[in-house]
Motif scaffolding. Sequence first.
Motif, PDB file in Angstrom:
ATOM      1  N   GLY A  79      55.951  44.715  24.536  1.00  0.00           N
ATOM      2  CA  GLY A  79      56.534  45.794  23.755  1.00  0.00           C
ATOM      3  C   GLY A  79      57.172  45.300  22.476  1.00  0.00           C
ATOM      4  N   TRP A  80      57.828  44.133  22.532  1.00  0.00           N
ATOM      5  CA  TRP A  80      58.461  43.591  21.332  1.00  0.00           C
ATOM      6  C   TRP A  80      57.423  43.168  20.290  1.00  0.00           C
ATOM      7  N   TRP A  81      56.260  42.714  20.750  1.00  0.00           N
ATOM      8  CA  TRP A  81      55.185  42.400  19.795  1.00  0.00           C
ATOM      9  C   TRP A  81      54.722  43.666  19.074  1.00  0.00           C
ATOM     10  N   ALA A 124      63.195  50.308   9.377  1.00  0.00           N
ATOM     11  CA  ALA A 124      62.761  49.361  10.405  1.00  0.00           C
ATOM     12  C   ALA A 124      63.819  49.196  11.482  1.00  0.00           C
ATOM     13  N   ALA A 125      65.087  49.161  11.082  1.00  0.00           N
ATOM     14  CA  ALA A 125      66.172  49.032  12.061  1.00  0.00           C
ATOM     15  C   ALA A 125      66.223  50.247  12.982  1.00  0.00           C
ATOM     16  N   LEU A 126      66.060  51.435  12.397  1.00  0.00           N
ATOM     17  CA  LEU A 126      66.052  52.655  13.198  1.00  0.00           C
ATOM     18  C   LEU A 126      64.869  52.663  14.160  1.00  0.00           C
ATOM     19  N   LEU A 136      62.339  52.137  19.592  1.00  0.00           N
ATOM     20  CA  LEU A 136      61.287  51.555  20.428  1.00  0.00           C
ATOM     21  C   LEU A 136      61.847  50.544  21.425  1.00  0.00           C
ATOM     22  N   ALA A 137      62.934  49.852  21.054  1.00  0.00           N
ATOM     23  CA  ALA A 137      63.545  48.901  21.976  1.00  0.00           C
ATOM     24  C   ALA A 137      64.111  49.625  23.192  1.00  0.00           C
ATOM     25  N   GLY A 138      64.658  50.805  22.976  1.00  0.00           N
ATOM     26  CA  GLY A 138      65.150  51.600  24.094  1.00  0.00           C
ATOM     27  C   GLY A 138      64.038  51.948  25.061  1.00  0.00           C
ATOM     28  N   SER A 195      60.776  51.215  29.970  1.00  0.00           N
ATOM     29  CA  SER A 195      59.470  50.904  30.532  1.00  0.00           C
ATOM     30  C   SER A 195      59.507  49.612  31.325  1.00  0.00           C
ATOM     31  N   GLY A 196      60.274  48.619  30.833  1.00  0.00           N
ATOM     32  CA  GLY A 196      60.369  47.342  31.530  1.00  0.00           C
ATOM     33  C   GLY A 196      61.043  47.476  32.877  1.00  0.00           C
TER      34      GLY A 196
END
Length: 221
Positions: A41-43, A173-175, A180-182, A187-188
């Motif tokens: 996901g981070w990729w 990008a920060a937003l 997406l990190a949330g 998902s993780g």
Amino acid sequence: MSVREVAVLGFLAAVAPVTTTPGTSLTLVVSRVAAGGRRQGWWVILGTVTGLYTHATLAAAGLAALVLRSSQAFWIVKLIGAGYLAGFGLWLLWSGVRRPPLPAVSAAAATSGSGPSRIRRLPWRGHHPYLQGLLGNVLNPKAAAVYLTLAPQFLEPGRPVLMPMLLLATAHAALHTCWLAGWTAVSGAAARLLRTAKVRRLLDRLTGAILLGLGVRTVMD
């Protein structure tokens, strides 16, 4: 508060509804985390952020504006983007039908790729999640339109545009990363359930249908 800070806050308020609307990036994050863990996901997030900076740079240089003014060139861009989304969507729909049952492996092996090669290569074979995130954003005309029509409203007339445009892109990008990190974390947390064969088939079909729909919508808009 300076004029530039007000501009950044105004831009964030304007793009927040677009950012939080489910689309290609969110679909890719959920699918890739289900397939290979949070690192996948981070990729995707990194690829998406790279795409945002690409659009901002092109818009500042005037290259993207040239494409937008040419209806024929803009239509070609839309077709390429729609083809990319629809192609992945059809592949996933087909994969959801033909996916064989997964042999039992540990979560660590599934994430690291130390299991059998067919497990490691199943999700969208041959395409790195960074490339998927990048192309999913770069080939999206709506993402380009943000920096061609919305961002210029927050720039000061008669001043250089490259650095202010990159500043807006950084805020965007920060937003996007926070959003997406949330979803990556959510998902993780459900990764073990998402990796079961039945759920993976269902997820492939759902993801494929969403991407195919986004591709069709891109052409129709």
